[in-house]
Design a protein around this motif. Structure first.
Motif, PDB file in Angstrom:
ATOM      1  N   LEU A 128       0.804  -1.223   0.000  1.00 16.08           N
ATOM      2  CA  LEU A 128       0.000   0.000   0.000  1.00 16.08           C
ATOM      3  C   LEU A 128       0.836   1.273   0.000  1.00 16.08           C
ATOM      4  CD1 LEU A 128      -2.315  -2.030   0.758  1.00 16.08           C
ATOM      5  CD2 LEU A 128      -3.255  -0.179   2.157  1.00 16.08           C
ATOM      6  N   HIS A 129       2.152   1.165   0.111  1.00 21.70           N
ATOM      7  CA  HIS A 129       2.983   2.356   0.294  1.00 21.70           C
ATOM      8  C   HIS A 129       2.733   3.423  -0.770  1.00 21.70           C
ATOM      9  CE1 HIS A 129       6.570   4.868  -0.314  1.00 21.70           C
ATOM     10  NE2 HIS A 129       6.636   4.872   0.997  1.00 21.70           N
ATOM     11  N   ASP A 130       2.784   3.060  -2.036  1.00 22.50           N
ATOM     12  CA  ASP A 130       2.633   4.055  -3.103  1.00 22.50           C
ATOM     13  C   ASP A 130       1.230   4.659  -3.107  1.00 22.50           C
ATOM     14  OD1 ASP A 130       5.196   3.397  -3.722  1.00 22.50           O
ATOM     15  OD2 ASP A 130       4.760   2.462  -5.651  1.00 22.50           O
ATOM     16  N   TRP A 131       0.230   3.837  -2.792  1.00 25.59           N
ATOM     17  CA  TRP A 131      -1.143   4.342  -2.710  1.00 25.59           C
ATOM     18  C   TRP A 131      -1.273   5.323  -1.557  1.00 25.59           C
ATOM     19  CZ3 TRP A 131      -4.994   3.923   1.063  1.00 25.59           C
ATOM     20  CH2 TRP A 131      -6.281   4.287   0.664  1.00 25.59           C
ATOM     21  N   LEU A 132      -0.682   4.994  -0.409  1.00 24.90           N
ATOM     22  CA  LEU A 132      -0.723   5.889   0.749  1.00 24.90           C
ATOM     23  C   LEU A 132      -0.008   7.202   0.449  1.00 24.90           C
ATOM     24  CD1 LEU A 132      -0.001   3.262   3.549  1.00 24.90           C
ATOM     25  CD2 LEU A 132      -2.118   4.576   3.314  1.00 24.90           C
ATOM     26  N   LEU A 133       1.134   7.103  -0.228  1.00 28.07           N
ATOM     27  CA  LEU A 133       1.892   8.301  -0.586  1.00 28.07           C
ATOM     28  C   LEU A 133       1.034   9.222  -1.450  1.00 28.07           C
ATOM     29  CD1 LEU A 133       4.868   9.270  -0.122  1.00 28.07           C
ATOM     30  CD2 LEU A 133       5.352   8.424  -2.414  1.00 28.07           C
ATOM     31  N   GLN A 134       0.280   8.629  -2.352  1.00 27.29           N
ATOM     32  CA  GLN A 134      -0.606   9.397  -3.233  1.00 27.29           C
ATOM     33  C   GLN A 134      -1.767   9.993  -2.450  1.00 27.29           C
ATOM     34  OE1 GLN A 134      -3.384   7.514  -6.401  1.00 27.29           O
ATOM     35  NE2 GLN A 134      -1.502   7.969  -7.506  1.00 27.29           N
ATOM     36  N   GLN A 135      -2.351   9.201  -1.560  1.00 34.02           N
ATOM     37  CA  GLN A 135      -3.485   9.677  -0.772  1.00 34.02           C
ATOM     38  C   GLN A 135      -3.090  10.802   0.167  1.00 34.02           C
ATOM     39  OE1 GLN A 135      -6.873   8.431  -0.910  1.00 34.02           O
ATOM     40  NE2 GLN A 135      -5.979   7.678  -2.815  1.00 34.02           N
ATOM     41  N   GLU A 136      -1.901  10.690   0.740  1.00 38.95           N
ATOM     42  CA  GLU A 136      -1.457  11.676   1.724  1.00 38.95           C
ATOM     43  C   GLU A 136      -1.017  12.996   1.079  1.00 38.95           C
ATOM     44  OE1 GLU A 136      -1.434  11.920   4.969  1.00 38.95           O
ATOM     45  OE2 GLU A 136      -2.466  10.014   5.196  1.00 38.95           O
ATOM     46  N   TRP A 187       0.197   1.291 -10.345  1.00 38.79           N
ATOM     47  CA  TRP A 187      -0.059   0.357  -9.256  1.00 38.79           C
ATOM     48  C   TRP A 187      -1.103   0.882  -8.264  1.00 38.79           C
ATOM     49  CZ3 TRP A 187      -0.362  -4.324  -7.708  1.00 38.79           C
ATOM     50  CH2 TRP A 187      -0.432  -4.632  -6.350  1.00 38.79           C
ATOM     51  N   PRO A 188      -1.059   2.151  -7.819  1.00 42.12           N
ATOM     52  CA  PRO A 188      -2.083   2.603  -6.872  1.00 42.12           C
ATOM     53  C   PRO A 188      -3.509   2.412  -7.389  1.00 42.12           C
ATOM     54  CG  PRO A 188      -0.272   4.154  -6.888  1.00 42.12           C
ATOM     55  CD  PRO A 188      -0.024   3.184  -8.026  1.00 42.12           C
ATOM     56  N   ASN A 189      -3.723   2.693  -8.664  1.00 41.60           N
ATOM     57  CA  ASN A 189      -5.060   2.519  -9.223  1.00 41.60           C
ATOM     58  C   ASN A 189      -5.441   1.045  -9.279  1.00 41.60           C
ATOM     59  OD1 ASN A 189      -7.485   3.582 -10.701  1.00 41.60           O
ATOM     60  ND2 ASN A 189      -6.633   2.297 -12.327  1.00 41.60           N
ATOM     61  N   GLN A 190      -4.496   0.188  -9.695  1.00 41.17           N
ATOM     62  CA  GLN A 190      -4.768  -1.251  -9.740  1.00 41.17           C
ATOM     63  C   GLN A 190      -5.071  -1.779  -8.341  1.00 41.17           C
ATOM     64  OE1 GLN A 190      -1.633  -3.625 -11.438  1.00 41.17           O
ATOM     65  NE2 GLN A 190      -2.615  -5.571 -10.927  1.00 41.17           N
ATOM     66  N   LEU A 191      -4.293  -1.337  -7.377  1.00 38.61           N
ATOM     67  CA  LEU A 191      -4.498  -1.765  -5.998  1.00 38.61           C
ATOM     68  C   LEU A 191      -5.884  -1.370  -5.512  1.00 38.61           C
ATOM     69  CD1 LEU A 191      -3.111  -2.744  -3.242  1.00 38.61           C
ATOM     70  CD2 LEU A 191      -2.657  -0.314  -2.855  1.00 38.61           C
ATOM     71  N   GLU A 192      -6.254  -0.137  -5.774  1.00 35.62           N
ATOM     72  CA  GLU A 192      -7.543   0.354  -5.316  1.00 35.62           C
ATOM     73  C   GLU A 192      -8.695  -0.416  -5.938  1.00 35.62           C
ATOM     74  OE1 GLU A 192      -9.275   4.590  -6.045  1.00 35.62           O
ATOM     75  OE2 GLU A 192      -8.055   4.660  -4.225  1.00 35.62           O
ATOM     76  N   GLN A 193      -8.614  -0.669  -7.244  1.00 33.27           N
ATOM     77  CA  GLN A 193      -9.699  -1.338  -7.940  1.00 33.27           C
ATOM     78  C   GLN A 193      -9.762  -2.825  -7.628  1.00 33.27           C
ATOM     79  OE1 GLN A 193     -12.022   0.365  -9.639  1.00 33.27           O
ATOM     80  NE2 GLN A 193     -10.879   2.176  -9.014  1.00 33.27           N
ATOM     81  N   GLN A 194      -8.623  -3.465  -7.458  1.00 33.91           N
ATOM     82  CA  GLN A 194      -8.608  -4.931  -7.351  1.00 33.91           C
ATOM     83  C   GLN A 194      -8.653  -5.436  -5.906  1.00 33.91           C
ATOM     84  OE1 GLN A 194      -5.746  -6.598  -9.973  1.00 33.91           O
ATOM     85  NE2 GLN A 194      -6.092  -8.709  -9.339  1.00 33.91           N
ATOM     86  N   TRP A 195      -8.131  -4.622  -4.972  1.00 37.09           N
ATOM     87  CA  TRP A 195      -8.054  -5.139  -3.580  1.00 37.09           C
ATOM     88  C   TRP A 195      -8.717  -4.219  -2.552  1.00 37.09           C
ATOM     89  CZ3 TRP A 195      -3.744  -5.893  -6.840  1.00 37.09           C
ATOM     90  CH2 TRP A 195      -3.499  -7.240  -7.150  1.00 37.09           C
ATOM     91  N   LEU A 196      -8.581  -2.916  -2.668  1.00 40.17           N
ATOM     92  CA  LEU A 196      -9.074  -2.036  -1.618  1.00 40.17           C
ATOM     93  C   LEU A 196     -10.571  -1.800  -1.705  1.00 40.17           C
ATOM     94  CD1 LEU A 196      -6.272   0.681  -1.312  1.00 40.17           C
ATOM     95  CD2 LEU A 196      -6.486  -1.548  -0.186  1.00 40.17           C
ATOM     96  N   ASN A 197     -11.157  -1.965  -2.855  1.00 38.50           N
ATOM     97  CA  ASN A 197     -12.592  -1.695  -3.002  1.00 38.50           C
ATOM     98  C   ASN A 197     -13.446  -2.953  -2.905  1.00 38.50           C
ATOM     99  OD1 ASN A 197     -12.257   1.048  -3.259  1.00 38.50           O
ATOM    100  ND2 ASN A 197     -12.160   1.022  -5.500  1.00 38.50           N
ATOM    101  N   ARG A 198     -12.835  -4.049  -2.498  1.00 39.31           N
ATOM    102  CA  ARG A 198     -13.616  -5.290  -2.385  1.00 39.31           C
ATOM    103  C   ARG A 198     -14.240  -5.419  -0.989  1.00 39.31           C
ATOM    104  NH1 ARG A 198     -10.524 -10.207  -5.566  1.00 39.31           N
ATOM    105  NH2 ARG A 198     -10.599  -9.278  -7.650  1.00 39.31           N
TER     106      ARG A 198
END
Length: 327
Positions: free
Chosen positions: A171-179, A316-327
């Protein structure tokens, strides 16, 4: 006033001792004097103020423990605990350091370990600080202020601790983007990611270390506090001699918590509050709580890391969000 956004609940409600988990919070800021910050927090929570040094105050009377209000400068805090003769060289040196620090070093508010339901106190304090003109990281270019979370671990089991590390790496790159970390903070070493070699090591499906190996491997790749998720305090708690043999840093203090350092303190921005950092961390915990999802996510991210240009060519952040975080 901070927009009241719901704080997501902890997926793991109890700590490693079977008691309700607690969370420490640290907020760096400028724009107020040390005594002003202490008085504001003491008034909000009905606490008493004790002077530990010229740059170090304790707020007492909270059942959870003492709150700390200090200048985040170790040397100056130590000088502030000693008697100085008026006009002496040591007093002049301290005054010079204090003058420089006022331009560059943040004040820091450190809570005691709080139960989840008391995190609303932090949000109320942030509201009050915003009204009094507190400033955060992006207010000035030289600022690199953070909001840090210290959530207690739910278990000492190395397999569980490894899952937290794996989830955070994913989640690091996604968190970096969110923050939306500002440029100055990104340029410092305070929130460095884990080295790529370490990420690959812990994401491998056949990596199943016992606790000594988990700690040794972490220390080999991360012998520093300057990581977005700092585990030195935790590993100091679990095996003090092992950590002290590898890391010579008196600022590392043992505690049974993760030390989540990534989020910026943007206290001057309308709508900013604890919820942004907290709800990002809860996404890590939610992935930990679903081992099958974590295993799938880790395998996919490891495959990406092993491609020469994988992270450059794939969102990767978008893939992570769509495939794992939104389930």
């Amino acid at each position: 006033m901070t927009e009241q956004v719901r704080l997501l609940p902890l997926p793991f409600s109890n700590n490693h001792q079977g008691k309700p988990r607690r969370i420490g919070v640290e907020i760096e800021l400028s724009g107020l004097e040390l005594n002003e910050l202490a008085e504001l927090v003491a008034k909000e929570l009905g606490l008493n103020t004790e002077q530990k040094g010229r740059y170090d105050l304790r707020l007492t009377g909270d059942q959870a423990g003492d709150w700390v209000v200090e200048l985040d400068f170790h040397l100056l805090k130590e000088l502030g605990k000693t008697e100085q003769d008026p006009g002496s060289l040591s007093q002049s040196a301290e005054q010079l350091l204090a003058s420089l620090a006022s331009q560059l070093v943040p004040l820091e508010l450190v809570s005691p370990p709080l139960p989840f339901e008391r995190l609303k106190d932090i949000e109320h304090i942030i509201d009050q600080l915003q009204q009094q003109g507190a400033k955060g990281s992006s207010d000035e270019f030289q600022n690199a202020f953070g909001l840090q979370l210290n959530p207690e671990i739910p278990s000492k089991d190395p397999a569980m601790l490894l899952r937290f590390l794996q989830a955070f790496v994913c989640l690091h790159d996604w968190l970096l983007q969110q923050e939306q970390i500002d440029v100055t903070r990104r340029l410092t070493s305070y929130i460095n990611p884990y080295p790529k070699a370490y990420q690959k090591l812990i994401l491998a499906a056949d990596y199943q270390p016992d606790l000594p190996q988990l700690i040794d491997d972490y220390l080999t790749h991360n012998p520093t506090r300057n990581r977005a998720l700092d585990c030195l305090p935790l590993f100091m708690e679990l095996d003090e001699s092992r950590v002290k043999a590898a890391v010579k840093d008196e600022l590392v203090k043992a505690r049974p918590t993760f030390h989540y350092r990534l989020p910026s303190s943007e206290i001057q921005l309308a709508g900013w509050g604890l919820h942004r950092a907290w709800n990002g961390w809860i996404k890590v915990e939610q992935l930990v709580a679903n081992p099958d999802q974590l295993s799938s996510c880790a395998a996919t991210y490891l495959e990406l890391l092993n491609k020469p240009l994988g992270k450059l060519l794939q969102d990767w952040p978008n893939q992570l969000e769509q495939q794992w975080l939104n389930r």
